[in-house]
Design an enzyme around this catalytic site. Structure first.
Site, short mmCIF file in Angstrom:
data_model
loop_
_atom_site.label_atom_id
_atom_site.label_comp_id
_atom_site.label_asym_id
_atom_site.label_seq_id
_atom_site.Cartn_x
_atom_site.Cartn_y
_atom_site.Cartn_z
CG ASP A 39 -0.21 -0.21 2.47
OD1 ASP A 39 0.82 -0.78 2.61
OD2 ASP A 39 -0.68 0.36 3.47
CD GLU A 92 3.26 -0.85 7.62
OE1 GLU A 92 3.48 -0.84 8.76
OE2 GLU A 92 3.66 0.08 7.00
CD GLU A 93 2.26 3.32 5.66
OE1 GLU A 93 2.46 3.65 6.84
OE2 GLU A 93 3.62 3.12 5.27
NE ARG A 98 17.64 -3.31 19.15
CZ ARG A 98 18.92 -3.11 19.80
NH1 ARG A 98 19.91 -2.55 19.28
NH2 ARG A 98 19.04 -2.90 21.21
CG HIS A 155 5.79 7.81 6.20
ND1 HIS A 155 4.71 7.62 7.27
CD2 HIS A 155 6.18 6.67 6.19
CE1 HIS A 155 4.49 6.39 7.49
NE2 HIS A 155 5.30 5.88 6.63
#
Length: 395
Positions: free
Chosen positions: A82, A140-141, A181, A367
């Site tokens: 998306d 996802e957003e 990580r 973004h």
């Protein structure tokens, strides 16, 4: 030989991956509206001869089973598809043609990269064992996130993957590099909506009313003690309010004020406790000032945890494929990602793909209206993920 074989194929598929990325970048679609994106993905999978199915409305899941030897090992690879409600400012040939919508978080790169992995592995089907599940995930957003919907629809079943791998672009990292990580990596995120109610009136006669602006101001300041004095300093937390609506005027005190904010943490137990403390403090403070407070906390994505053994192995494969100098260790990131939903129910690893190129001016953050990616990453991304998948499957 596996490394060299995949490197060779990654060079071959690079141009297709770039073309796919540019098409997706030019035709972005918002969360839960990725209909044409899903059709595009299906057409590419069909051309590769990889069977697929639609899931959770606009999600696409495909399976490729290696033919080198029998194996019940299954790995899932995820890309989100998306875009964001942002008007693009880049002057590039592949600029978004959908006004007000832009792939400003790199999901076009993720999708094109995973299609590149599919293209590589389709050409190697007779050379590897095990099954690769390709997960092209919508939304996802936007909470509740497409990951939770895909899981509910059965994306982790039939067959069930033992491992889940995802990658995300990182504009702070030069193209060609990747970052890892282990353990807690990304924060949970929750949306906080507060309505403070008082009694409006003339700004010159505040004693005749109950000022909700004053109450809201106290609440914003007081709630910071939840982070600064109630949270364990070893468990990072963030509480931010980014929107305050008080529809009064210069000399008009309104009847109510609305606050919108976000709470993020790196621990699920503390997250739950903090919700209760936020509610209790806001309500009691408003009442102590003769007003009232309604508060709603909408739970977002959970903490993203990279399983330690899988992440250590995946990092080692990245070093083997790219070289030690191209692999970096990352700090925690207080942003949130709905890949976290997979990490709660499966052994998962979510790593970062460098896309920056300072010489070319490709340095804008995620973004933002000027975000872009160095497309050399569309050789690194597909090749590395294909290598990680086959090594994890035991090839």
């Amino acid at each position: 030989m596996l490394k060299e074989r995949i490197r060779q194929l990654a060079k071959v598929v690079r141009e297709n991956a770039i073309a796919n990325r540019r098409h997706l970048h030019m035709h972005p679609e918002l969360s839960y509206q990725e209909y044409n994106t899903a059709i595009f993905i299906e057409d590419k999978l069909k051309a590769l001869g990889i069977p697929y199915e639609r899931m959770a409305n606009t999600g696409v899941v495909a399976l490729l089973q290696g033919k080198a030897a029998p194996s019940d090992q299954v790995i899932a690879l995820r890309a989100d598809i998306d875009a964001l409600p942002i008007t693009e400012l880049n002057a590039v040939p592949y600029r978004s043609t959908n006004d007000g919508v832009m792939h400003a978080c790199g999901h076009d790169v993720h999708t094109a990269s995973l299609l590149g992995v599919a293209e590589i592995l389709a050409q190697m089907q007779s050379e590897f064992s095990g099954t690769v599940k390709f997960v092209f995930q919508p939304a996802e957003e936007v909470i509740p996130g497409g990951a939770s919907l895909m899981i509910a629809a059965g994306v982790l079943e039939n067959p069930r993957p033992r491992y889940m791998i995802g990658q995300h672009v990182m504009p702070e990292l030069e193209a060609g590099k990747v970052g890892f990580r282990s353990g807690r990596y990304m924060a949970s995120n929750d949306e906080i909506n507060i309505t403070v109610k008082g009694k409006g009136g003339h700004g010159a006669m505040p004693h005749l009313g109950v000022d909700p602006i004053l109450i809201a101001s106290h609440i914003v300041v007081a709630l910071q003690q939840i982070v600064s004095r109630r949270a364990n300093p070893s468990l990072p937390s963030v509480l931010s309010f980014g929107k305050i609506i008080a529809n009064g005027a210069r000399n008009v005190i309104p009847d109510e004020v609305k606050l919108e904010g976000t709470f993020r943490s790196m621990d699920e137990t503390w997250r739950n406790k903090a919700h209760e403390k936020i509610k209790k403090l806001a309500v009691s403070l408003a009442e102590s000032m003769d007003g009232s407070c309604e508060i709603e906390i909408e739970r977002g994505y959970p903490v993203l945890v990279n399983e330690e053994v899988l992440t250590a192995n995946t990092r080692a494969y990245a070093v083997e494929y790219l070289g030690e100098e191209q692999v970096v260790d990352l700090d925690i990131w207080m942003a949130a990602e709905d890949f976290a939903s997979y990490s709660q129910v499966a052994d998962a690893c979510f790593y970062r793909l460098g896309v920056a190129n300072e010489d070319r001016g490709i340095t804008s953050g995620l973004h933002t209206a000027t975000f872009d990616a160095d497309e050399t990453s569309l050789e690194t991304g597909p090749g590395l993920m294909a290598f990680i998948a086959l090594k994890t499957l035991g090839n």
